[in-house]
Design an enzyme around this catalytic site. Structure first.
Site, PDB file in Angstrom:
ATOM      1  N   SER A  30       7.741  -0.204 -12.410  1.00  0.00           N
ATOM      2  CA  SER A  30       9.074  -0.804 -12.459  1.00  0.00           C
ATOM      3  C   SER A  30       9.041  -2.275 -12.030  1.00  0.00           C
ATOM      4  O   SER A  30       9.974  -3.016 -12.317  1.00  0.00           O
ATOM      5  CB  SER A  30      10.022  -0.044 -11.529  1.00  0.00           C
ATOM      6  OG  SER A  30       9.583  -0.188 -10.193  1.00  0.00           O
ATOM      7  N   CYS A  93       3.275   4.253 -11.535  1.00  0.00           N
ATOM      8  CA  CYS A  93       4.573   4.411 -10.884  1.00  0.00           C
ATOM      9  C   CYS A  93       4.811   5.910 -10.732  1.00  0.00           C
ATOM     10  O   CYS A  93       4.684   6.663 -11.713  1.00  0.00           O
ATOM     11  CB  CYS A  93       5.641   3.785 -11.792  1.00  0.00           C
ATOM     12  SG  CYS A  93       7.334   4.155 -11.312  1.00  0.00           S
ATOM     13  N   HIS A 206       4.885   1.094  -4.548  1.00  0.00           N
ATOM     14  CA  HIS A 206       5.311  -0.078  -3.774  1.00  0.00           C
ATOM     15  C   HIS A 206       4.976   0.070  -2.277  1.00  0.00           C
ATOM     16  O   HIS A 206       4.850  -0.926  -1.562  1.00  0.00           O
ATOM     17  CB  HIS A 206       6.834  -0.252  -3.848  1.00  0.00           C
ATOM     18  CG  HIS A 206       7.330  -0.865  -5.126  1.00  0.00           C
ATOM     19  ND1 HIS A 206       7.326  -0.210  -6.321  1.00  0.00           N
ATOM     20  CD2 HIS A 206       7.875  -2.085  -5.373  1.00  0.00           C
ATOM     21  CE1 HIS A 206       7.852  -0.990  -7.266  1.00  0.00           C
ATOM     22  NE2 HIS A 206       8.189  -2.135  -6.711  1.00  0.00           N
TER      23      HIS A 206
HETATM   24  N1  DGL Z   1       6.777   1.982  -7.771  1.00  0.00           N
HETATM   25  C1  DGL Z   1       7.536   3.037  -8.301  1.00  0.00           C
HETATM   26  C2  DGL Z   1       7.115   4.388  -7.865  1.00  0.00           C
HETATM   27  O1  DGL Z   1       5.943   4.559  -7.589  1.00  0.00           O
HETATM   28  C3  DGL Z   1       9.023   2.945  -8.424  1.00  0.00           C
HETATM   29  C4  DGL Z   1       9.821   2.142  -7.558  1.00  0.00           C
HETATM   30  C5  DGL Z   1      11.241   1.962  -8.046  1.00  0.00           C
HETATM   31  O2  DGL Z   1      11.408   1.178  -8.974  1.00  0.00           O
HETATM   32  O3  DGL Z   1      12.146   2.614  -7.517  1.00  0.00           O
HETATM   33  O4  DGL Z   1       7.866   5.322  -7.835  1.00  0.00           O
END
Ligand code: DGL
Length: 289
Positions: A30, A93, A206
């Protein structure tokens, strides 16, 4: 949550012997989170070319419905396949993995790997007591994808899942430490403090950027696990098994970055988070092929 059918057409898988293995690996998130996975891939597989797409115009994914995230994932995957001719796709993600991995694996003409199974494997290995936790976005946690992945291992483990809304927004703003994020971490992670877990999976790509803050809150008795390294190992294995590794293992791979949001800010924060490989980025507007 049920996953509804999507319109992505099913492609026939080409014979691996006929594939040009010099093509790049595609990956997406994302926003900046998947850069934690990109770092591990670049370090483990330096001769591979990589195209990373951060969907910063539509982040966060974690508070959206799985159907919406699935539609975005399909659109991005099609873009990476049609524009960059990627030979393999990494869904970097967790939310998109929960929403779309099975569909992408069934329908794309290339192998697709997500971050949930590699993360769970690393978590189970890291825990000695069998009592472990995973933190992720609301979308990932409510999808039950981690419970399913743990159940599929058939291991005797006790998993506590916790959603951490707000963490992603801090990372996307480049705030990875300080009083505000620490306060939020203390509030969100409080339920884990009495839970006796000995390992905690950062089930959102993240979150490794907040590892120091998270570690300070959960304490030294809890090992933090990120899916990034394990995903890179799984990718290396997949490249090998499918005969897709780059033919020249001694070359230096090229790394390309694409953002659906402002490319200047993507480049600025992205290079701070990833490192010197991110020198510029190109713009992709969702809705365009
Ligand atoms: N980095 C993403 C994950 O691993 C999503 C973060 C988001 O956009 O809420 O879920």
């Amino acid at each position: 949550m049920t996953i509804e059918p999507c319109s992505l057409p099913s492609h026939p898988r080409p014979d691996p012997a006929l594939i040009d293995t010099a093509r790049p690996i595609g990956m997406f998130d994302s926003g900046f989170g998947g850069l934690t996975v990109a770092r591990a891939i670049i370090d483990l597989l330096p001769s591979e070319d990589l195209v990373y797409l951060g969907d910063t115009a539509r982040y966060p994914y974690g508070s959206r419905s799985l159907n919406e995230v699935r539609a975005y994932s399909v659109e991005i995957a099609e873009h990476l396949v049609s524009t960059y001719d990627v030979k393999l796709l990494v869904v970097a993600c967790n939310t998109a993995t929960a929403a779309a991995l099975a569909l992408l694996q069934d329908t794309l003409p290339i192998p697709v790997i997500g971050v949930i199974d590699p993360g769970v494997r690393a978590l189970v290995e890291a825990s000695e007591s069998g009592r472990m936790g995973v933190i992720g976005t609301v979308g990932t946690v409510s999808s039950g994808a981690y419970d399913k992945a743990v159940a599929a291992l058939d291991a005797d483990v006790d998993l506590i899942s916790l959603a951490c809304p707000g963490f992603v927004e801090f990372v996307e703003r480049g705030v990875t430490s300080g009083p505000e994020v620490t306060l939020l971490a203390r509030r969100l992670l409080a339920p884990l403090l009495e839970s006796n877990i000995d390992a905690l999976l950062l089930g959102c790509t993240h979150y490794p950027y907040l590892a120091r803050v998270i570690a300070d809150v959960v304490g030294r008795g809890v090992v933090l696990v990120s899916s990034a390294d394990e995903t890179a190992f799984a990718l290396a294995d997949m490249l090998k098994r499918n005969g897709l590794a780059h033919p020249d293992g001694s070359r230096e791979g090229r790394h390309e970055f694409v953002s659906s949001g402002d490319v200047r800010s993507f480049t600025r924060l992205g290079s701070r988070l990833l490192g010197p490989e991110l020198v510029d980025a190109t713009l992709w507007r969702p809705g365009q092929p």
